[in-house]
Write a protein that holds these residues in place. Structure first.
Motif, PDB file in Angstrom:
ATOM      1  N   ASP A  60       0.811  -1.221   0.000  1.00 38.58           N
ATOM      2  CA  ASP A  60       0.000   0.000   0.000  1.00 38.58           C
ATOM      3  C   ASP A  60       0.846   1.273   0.000  1.00 38.58           C
ATOM      4  O   ASP A  60       0.307   2.377  -0.077  1.00 38.58           O
ATOM      5  CB  ASP A  60      -1.012   0.000   1.148  1.00 38.58           C
ATOM      6  N   GLU A  61       2.158   1.146   0.068  1.00 35.04           N
ATOM      7  CA  GLU A  61       3.063   2.286  -0.054  1.00 35.04           C
ATOM      8  C   GLU A  61       3.632   2.399  -1.471  1.00 35.04           C
ATOM      9  O   GLU A  61       4.564   3.175  -1.705  1.00 35.04           O
ATOM     10  CB  GLU A  61       4.207   2.165   0.955  1.00 35.04           C
ATOM     11  N   GLN A  62       3.066   1.630  -2.396  1.00 38.63           N
ATOM     12  CA  GLN A  62       3.560   1.568  -3.769  1.00 38.63           C
ATOM     13  C   GLN A  62       2.392   1.736  -4.752  1.00 38.63           C
ATOM     14  O   GLN A  62       1.242   1.517  -4.377  1.00 38.63           O
ATOM     15  CB  GLN A  62       4.249   0.220  -3.998  1.00 38.63           C
ATOM     16  N   PRO A  63       2.701   2.105  -6.012  1.00 40.33           N
ATOM     17  CA  PRO A  63       4.026   2.445  -6.536  1.00 40.33           C
ATOM     18  C   PRO A  63       4.467   3.830  -6.078  1.00 40.33           C
ATOM     19  O   PRO A  63       3.638   4.725  -5.849  1.00 40.33           O
ATOM     20  CB  PRO A  63       3.813   2.413  -8.042  1.00 40.33           C
ATOM     21  N   ILE A  64       5.772   4.006  -5.947  1.00 42.56           N
ATOM     22  CA  ILE A  64       6.311   5.331  -5.682  1.00 42.56           C
ATOM     23  C   ILE A  64       5.977   6.228  -6.862  1.00 42.56           C
ATOM     24  O   ILE A  64       6.100   5.822  -8.016  1.00 42.56           O
ATOM     25  CB  ILE A  64       7.834   5.251  -5.478  1.00 42.56           C
ATOM     26  N   HIS A  65       5.538   7.432  -6.578  1.00 40.40           N
ATOM     27  CA  HIS A  65       5.095   8.317  -7.651  1.00 40.40           C
ATOM     28  C   HIS A  65       5.360   9.773  -7.294  1.00 40.40           C
ATOM     29  O   HIS A  65       5.334  10.149  -6.110  1.00 40.40           O
ATOM     30  CB  HIS A  65       3.600   8.109  -7.928  1.00 40.40           C
ATOM     31  N   PRO A  66       5.635  10.613  -8.293  1.00 40.71           N
ATOM     32  CA  PRO A  66       5.888  12.030  -8.012  1.00 40.71           C
ATOM     33  C   PRO A  66       4.586  12.774  -7.714  1.00 40.71           C
ATOM     34  O   PRO A  66       3.554  12.523  -8.333  1.00 40.71           O
ATOM     35  CB  PRO A  66       6.528  12.537  -9.309  1.00 40.71           C
ATOM     36  N   VAL A  67       4.645  13.669  -6.748  1.00 40.33           N
ATOM     37  CA  VAL A  67       3.494  14.502  -6.390  1.00 40.33           C
ATOM     38  C   VAL A  67       3.968  15.942  -6.264  1.00 40.33           C
ATOM     39  O   VAL A  67       4.990  16.218  -5.623  1.00 40.33           O
ATOM     40  CB  VAL A  67       2.853  14.054  -5.064  1.00 40.33           C
ATOM     41  N   ALA A  68       3.245  16.852  -6.881  1.00 36.99           N
ATOM     42  CA  ALA A  68       3.537  18.282  -6.792  1.00 36.99           C
ATOM     43  C   ALA A  68       2.628  18.904  -5.736  1.00 36.99           C
ATOM     44  O   ALA A  68       1.403  18.768  -5.823  1.00 36.99           O
ATOM     45  CB  ALA A  68       3.333  18.965  -8.141  1.00 36.99           C
ATOM     46  N   ILE A  69       3.211  19.566  -4.765  1.00 35.31           N
ATOM     47  CA  ILE A  69       2.467  20.097  -3.628  1.00 35.31           C
ATOM     48  C   ILE A  69       2.514  21.626  -3.618  1.00 35.31           C
ATOM     49  O   ILE A  69       3.603  22.213  -3.528  1.00 35.31           O
ATOM     50  CB  ILE A  69       3.059  19.584  -2.302  1.00 35.31           C
ATOM     51  N   PRO A  70       1.385  22.310  -3.699  1.00 33.93           N
ATOM     52  CA  PRO A  70       1.370  23.763  -3.486  1.00 33.93           C
ATOM     53  C   PRO A  70       1.683  24.070  -2.021  1.00 33.93           C
ATOM     54  O   PRO A  70       1.502  23.226  -1.135  1.00 33.93           O
ATOM     55  CB  PRO A  70      -0.065  24.164  -3.841  1.00 33.93           C
ATOM     56  N   SER A  71       2.132  25.264  -1.741  1.00 38.79           N
ATOM     57  CA  SER A  71       2.432  25.637  -0.360  1.00 38.79           C
ATOM     58  C   SER A  71       1.156  25.652   0.492  1.00 38.79           C
ATOM     59  O   SER A  71       0.054  25.870  -0.014  1.00 38.79           O
ATOM     60  CB  SER A  71       3.113  27.007  -0.315  1.00 38.79           C
ATOM     61  N   PHE A  72       1.324  25.422   1.778  1.00 42.59           N
ATOM     62  CA  PHE A  72       0.197  25.442   2.718  1.00 42.59           C
ATOM     63  C   PHE A  72       0.749  25.620   4.129  1.00 42.59           C
ATOM     64  O   PHE A  72       1.949  25.460   4.372  1.00 42.59           O
ATOM     65  CB  PHE A  72      -0.634  24.154   2.629  1.00 42.59           C
ATOM     66  N   TYR A  73      -0.128  25.964   5.057  1.00 43.93           N
ATOM     67  CA  TYR A  73       0.242  26.025   6.464  1.00 43.93           C
ATOM     68  C   TYR A  73      -0.171  24.729   7.152  1.00 43.93           C
ATOM     69  O   TYR A  73      -1.230  24.169   6.876  1.00 43.93           O
ATOM     70  CB  TYR A  73      -0.452  27.197   7.162  1.00 43.93           C
ATOM     71  N   MET A  74       0.674  24.284   8.083  1.00 40.14           N
ATOM     72  CA  MET A  74       0.371  23.067   8.838  1.00 40.14           C
ATOM     73  C   MET A  74       0.667  23.316  10.315  1.00 40.14           C
ATOM     74  O   MET A  74       1.601  24.049  10.666  1.00 40.14           O
ATOM     75  CB  MET A  74       1.223  21.899   8.346  1.00 40.14           C
ATOM     76  N   GLY A  75      -0.126  22.706  11.180  1.00 40.16           N
ATOM     77  CA  GLY A  75       0.086  22.836  12.613  1.00 40.16           C
ATOM     78  C   GLY A  75       1.497  22.440  13.000  1.00 40.16           C
ATOM     79  O   GLY A  75       1.995  21.392  12.601  1.00 40.16           O
ATOM     80  N   LYS A  76       2.144  23.281  13.788  1.00 37.33           N
ATOM     81  CA  LYS A  76       3.507  23.007  14.222  1.00 37.33           C
ATOM     82  C   LYS A  76       3.571  21.755  15.085  1.00 37.33           C
ATOM     83  O   LYS A  76       4.564  21.027  15.079  1.00 37.33           O
ATOM     84  CB  LYS A  76       4.017  24.224  15.008  1.00 37.33           C
ATOM     85  N   TYR A  77       2.484  21.498  15.808  1.00 37.39           N
ATOM     86  CA  TYR A  77       2.384  20.343  16.691  1.00 37.39           C
ATOM     87  C   TYR A  77       1.040  19.640  16.451  1.00 37.39           C
ATOM     88  O   TYR A  77       0.121  20.232  15.878  1.00 37.39           O
ATOM     89  CB  TYR A  77       2.411  20.779  18.163  1.00 37.39           C
ATOM     90  N   PRO A  78       0.905  18.395  16.939  1.00 36.20           N
ATOM     91  CA  PRO A  78      -0.442  17.824  16.972  1.00 36.20           C
ATOM     92  C   PRO A  78      -1.351  18.696  17.836  1.00 36.20           C
ATOM     93  O   PRO A  78      -0.881  19.392  18.740  1.00 36.20           O
ATOM     94  CB  PRO A  78      -0.224  16.444  17.627  1.00 36.20           C
ATOM     95  N   ILE A  79      -2.640  18.673  17.568  1.00 37.71           N
ATOM     96  CA  ILE A  79      -3.592  19.435  18.380  1.00 37.71           C
ATOM     97  C   ILE A  79      -3.547  18.915  19.816  1.00 37.71           C
ATOM     98  O   ILE A  79      -3.589  17.705  20.060  1.00 37.71           O
ATOM     99  CB  ILE A  79      -5.016  19.315  17.805  1.00 37.71           C
ATOM    100  N   THR A  80      -3.445  19.856  20.753  1.00 39.88           N
ATOM    101  CA  THR A  80      -3.342  19.465  22.158  1.00 39.88           C
ATOM    102  C   THR A  80      -4.728  19.308  22.795  1.00 39.88           C
ATOM    103  O   THR A  80      -5.743  19.736  22.242  1.00 39.88           O
ATOM    104  CB  THR A  80      -2.561  20.517  22.958  1.00 39.88           C
ATOM    105  N   GLN A  81      -4.725  18.732  23.982  1.00 45.78           N
ATOM    106  CA  GLN A  81      -5.977  18.571  24.724  1.00 45.78           C
ATOM    107  C   GLN A  81      -6.616  19.926  25.013  1.00 45.78           C
ATOM    108  O   GLN A  81      -7.834  20.095  24.883  1.00 45.78           O
ATOM    109  CB  GLN A  81      -5.710  17.817  26.026  1.00 45.78           C
TER     110      GLN A  81
END
Length: 255
Positions: A37-58
């Motif tokens: 399920d980790e295959q086939p390896i394939h190229p992906v183009a990613i636009p920029s985005f913001y992501m949480g610096k940490y997992p969401i806390t309690q």
């Protein structure tokens, strides 16, 4: 040492949500050395985005979901939440901030986790409990046996990756938008989420990153796990993403 562009979102009082700007780029998604399920390896183009610096806390979770002001476990990741819970959190967070927060796609998650690396982990091809909170009784790729803490730890106490993200390996599994597919055959190459049958509300959803009670092999950048969207288990939480175009991200009629 590197620098990262950050966005700090106020959640009320002194509570904030820190996000890191993930730059656009192309990467090879998957790992040919392991599961189908980790295959086939394939190229992906990613636009920029913001992501949480940490997992969401309690504290962040309870504040957004029901207005609670937690006095304990402020910096521990939220656990035991389902995919439906995670989506509801994103909806309420969007309403609170007037910005459209969501769960990451699998491609966004793996790209952000790797941070330019092609090794098993963003640290290299091994990890140790000094770098990641996982079950150290089950090392990977010749690493020594190490500590098994047997519980979650506060976010941000282990080293970050090159993008400035913490706890992408171990800590808690993180829900993604995608429905689980048995391989990457036919997967999107533009970074969007992949749900083959959007009419099936019960399709299994993907989790990424491993957790504090999981083996080292299962905390690799490419590892995929899945559960039914209503299931709640220990060691399963979330991290959020935000579009870099804030005008586009604002919910219609709210700003």
């Amino acid at each position: 040492p590197r620098s990262a562009q950050c966005l700090i979102e106020s959640l009320g009082g002194s509570l904030t949500l820190e996000l890191v700007l993930i730059p656009s780029g192309t990467f090879m998604m998957g790992d040919a050395r392991h599961h189908q399920d980790e295959q086939p390896i394939h190229p992906v183009a990613i636009p920029s985005f913001y992501m949480g610096k940490y997992p969401i806390t309690q504290a962040q979770y309870r504040s957004v979901m029901d207005g609670s002001n937690l006095e304990t476990a402020l910096d521990y990741p939220i656990e035991n939440i389902s995919w439906h819970d995670a989506r509801e959190f994103c909806t309420k967070l969007s309403q609170k901030t007037v910005r459209e927060y969501t769960l990451p796609s699998e491609a966004q998650w793996e790209y952000a986790c790797r941070a330019g690396t092609d090794t098993a982990f963003y640290f290299g091809d091994i990890i140790t409990p000094e770098l990641v909170n996982y079950n150290g009784n089950y090392p990977y790729n010749g690493a020594p046996v190490g500590e098994n803490r047997g519980e979650a730890t506060p976010v941000g106490i282990f080293p970050p990756n090159a993008f400035g993200l913490y706890d992408m390996h171990g800590s808690v599994w993180e829900w993604c938008l995608d429905g689980y597919q048995a391989s990457y055959q036919g997967a999107p190459t533009d970074g969007t989420a992949w749900v083959a049958d959007r009419s099936d509300a019960n399709i299994k959803r993907v989790m990424r990153g491993g957790s504090w009670d999981y083996v080292a092999r299962g905390c690799r950048s490419a590892v995929r796990c899945s559960l039914a969207p209503e299931i709640r288990i220990g060691g399963c939480g979330l991290r959020v993403v935000l579009d870099t175009d804030f005008n586009k991200a604002v919910k219609p009629g709210n700003g």
